[in-house]
Design a protein around this motif. Structure first.
Motif, PDB file in Angstrom:
ATOM      1  N   VAL A  71       0.831  -1.205   0.000  1.00 56.02           N
ATOM      2  CA  VAL A  71       0.000   0.000   0.000  1.00 56.02           C
ATOM      3  C   VAL A  71       0.865   1.254   0.000  1.00 56.02           C
ATOM      4  N   VAL A  74       2.030   1.742  -3.480  1.00 50.22           N
ATOM      5  CA  VAL A  74       0.942   2.164  -4.371  1.00 50.22           C
ATOM      6  C   VAL A  74       0.626   3.634  -4.168  1.00 50.22           C
ATOM      7  N   LEU A  75       0.598   4.083  -2.900  1.00 50.80           N
ATOM      8  CA  LEU A  75       0.138   5.444  -2.622  1.00 50.80           C
ATOM      9  C   LEU A  75       1.152   6.494  -3.037  1.00 50.80           C
ATOM     10  N   ILE A  77       3.591   8.278  -1.362  1.00 51.28           N
ATOM     11  CA  ILE A  77       3.433   9.437  -0.484  1.00 51.28           C
ATOM     12  C   ILE A  77       4.765  10.152  -0.336  1.00 51.28           C
ATOM     13  N   GLU A  79       5.058  13.696  -0.351  1.00 51.73           N
ATOM     14  CA  GLU A  79       4.921  14.906   0.465  1.00 51.73           C
ATOM     15  C   GLU A  79       4.675  14.586   1.931  1.00 51.73           C
ATOM     16  N   GLU A  80       4.239  13.339   2.206  1.00 45.25           N
ATOM     17  CA  GLU A  80       4.026  12.958   3.598  1.00 45.25           C
ATOM     18  C   GLU A  80       5.349  12.989   4.363  1.00 45.25           C
ATOM     19  N   LEU A 162     -14.046  -1.602  -1.075  1.00 45.46           N
ATOM     20  CA  LEU A 162     -13.556  -0.266  -0.710  1.00 45.46           C
ATOM     21  C   LEU A 162     -12.484   0.227  -1.668  1.00 45.46           C
ATOM     22  N   ALA A 163     -11.600  -0.664  -2.109  1.00 41.56           N
ATOM     23  CA  ALA A 163     -10.459  -0.213  -2.889  1.00 41.56           C
ATOM     24  C   ALA A 163     -10.731  -0.182  -4.380  1.00 41.56           C
TER      25      ALA A 163
ATOM     26  N   ILE B  79      -9.498   1.260   3.175  1.00 36.11           N
ATOM     27  CA  ILE B  79     -10.067   2.579   3.469  1.00 36.11           C
ATOM     28  C   ILE B  79      -9.043   3.664   3.162  1.00 36.11           C
ATOM     29  N   LEU B  80      -7.771   3.389   3.488  1.00 35.32           N
ATOM     30  CA  LEU B  80      -6.712   4.378   3.231  1.00 35.32           C
ATOM     31  C   LEU B  80      -6.569   4.636   1.734  1.00 35.32           C
ATOM     32  N   ILE B  81      -6.666   3.559   0.920  1.00 31.82           N
ATOM     33  CA  ILE B  81      -6.556   3.742  -0.533  1.00 31.82           C
ATOM     34  C   ILE B  81      -7.729   4.572  -1.046  1.00 31.82           C
ATOM     35  N   PHE B  84      -7.151   8.148  -0.047  1.00 36.18           N
ATOM     36  CA  PHE B  84      -6.079   8.776  -0.814  1.00 36.18           C
ATOM     37  C   PHE B  84      -6.563   9.114  -2.224  1.00 36.18           C
ATOM     38  N   ARG B  85      -7.482   8.279  -2.762  1.00 37.04           N
ATOM     39  CA  ARG B  85      -7.992   8.547  -4.102  1.00 37.04           C
ATOM     40  C   ARG B  85      -8.841   9.811  -4.099  1.00 37.04           C
ATOM     41  N   ALA B  88      -6.078  12.675  -1.746  1.00 42.22           N
ATOM     42  CA  ALA B  88      -4.638  12.718  -2.010  1.00 42.22           C
ATOM     43  C   ALA B  88      -3.855  13.094  -0.768  1.00 42.22           C
ATOM     44  N   THR B  89      -4.257  12.578   0.397  1.00 44.53           N
ATOM     45  CA  THR B  89      -3.490  12.810   1.610  1.00 44.53           C
ATOM     46  C   THR B  89      -3.605  11.596   2.510  1.00 44.53           C
ATOM     47  N   ALA B  90      -2.566  11.357   3.306  1.00 43.70           N
ATOM     48  CA  ALA B  90      -2.634  10.302   4.312  1.00 43.70           C
ATOM     49  C   ALA B  90      -2.360  10.892   5.684  1.00 43.70           C
TER      50      ALA B  90
END
Lengths: 168, 100
Positions: A71, A74-75, A77, A79-80, A162-163, B79-81, B84-85, B88-90
């Motif tokens: 995950v 995939v994401l 991140i 800027e995180e 969900l995804a 849920i996180l995916i 993020f969609r 665009a933040t986590a």
């Protein structure tokens, strides 16, 4: 278990989990966590829980943390990793965590173990830990076992729903 | 021999590391990792009680905890995916639609 081995394992587990939870990069955090889970599996071996040690490595290190890594990749991140890693309340977090720790240590300081069960080391050595756990799981705990399988089924369906981008 | 208390204290210290991470980290991924640490701490105490009380039911319970942790990770990351969609933040502070 040898006290020195326990000391090494305990110190390594605490240090690795603290390192893992304070990293900025989530990939590094997951890698530290995998090493921590291997140490925990050795601790389970010392407690005579061979089956659980294998499950710890296969399911936790092999499946759950790989899912985390997947995950994170995939994401993407980026800027995180640039922002602040802790929220403003970190002294509050340290205070709550250390306060609860002191409370439980005070309570468990003179704990007396309760009634002993039937699975003495002799019985376990004669029948092996894995066979005994499997027998318990498929006789006395068959109904919770089925509920656990139902929970996993719900998790599979829920994760896909969900995804998925658009449900038709 | 290592007494039961040492295992319990190690388990509590591990749990509190997870509590600290959950309360203070801003990234949702790191909060999920903290939950995994807490579940592992509970598993450690269950297994040590199973060993010191000569009772394997603790190990059976630890297996169920692992199954629930696996499904929790799957649902949480899905849920996180989805989050993020849409956003665009986590970061947990950016998610405030529910006015919590």
């Amino acid at each position: 278990m040898n006290p020195y081995l326990f000391g090494y394992l305990g110190a390594a587990i605490l240090a690795l989990s603290a390192l893992s939870l304070t990293r900025k990069n989530p990939v590094h955090a997951v890698l530290y966590m995998i090493v921590m889970f291997f140490h925990l599996a050795v601790l389970y071996l010392g407690l005579g829980a061979e089956f659980l040690a294998a499950v710890q490595i296969i399911v936790y290190a092999g499946a759950i943390l790989v899912l985390f890594l997947f995950v994170i990749m995939v994401l993407n991140i980026k800027e995180e990793m640039e922002g602040e890693r802790f929220s403003g309340g970190w002294p509050f977090g340290i205070a709550i965590a250390s306060g609860l720790f002191l409370l439980v240590v005070l309570i468990t300081g003179n704990i007396v173990p309760g009634q002993q069960g039937p699975y003495t080391p002799g019985v376990i050595a004669a029948q092996t830990n894995t066979k005994l756990v499997g027998t318990l799981l498929y006789t006395q705990y068959i109904f919770p076992f089925e509920i656990a399988s139902l929970i996993l089924l719900v998790a599979v369906v829920g994760a896909i729903v969900l995804a998925k981008k658009k449900l038709r | 021999m290592v007494p039961l208390q040492w295992y319990i204290w190690l388990s509590v210290a591990l749990f509190m590391t997870g509590v600290f991470g959950f309360l203070t980290r801003r990234s949702i991924i790191m909060m999920f990792l903290s939950i995994e640490v807490m579940l592992n701490a509970v598993n450690l105490s269950l297994v040590s009680f199973a060993h010191f009380l000569n009772d394997l039911r603790g190990e059976v319970l630890a297996l169920f905890v692992i199954a629930v942790a696996a499904s929790e990770a799957a649902i949480g990351l899905a849920i996180l995916i989805a989050l993020f969609r849409n956003r665009a933040t986590a970061q947990i502070e950016e998610v405030k639609e529910m006015k919590g």
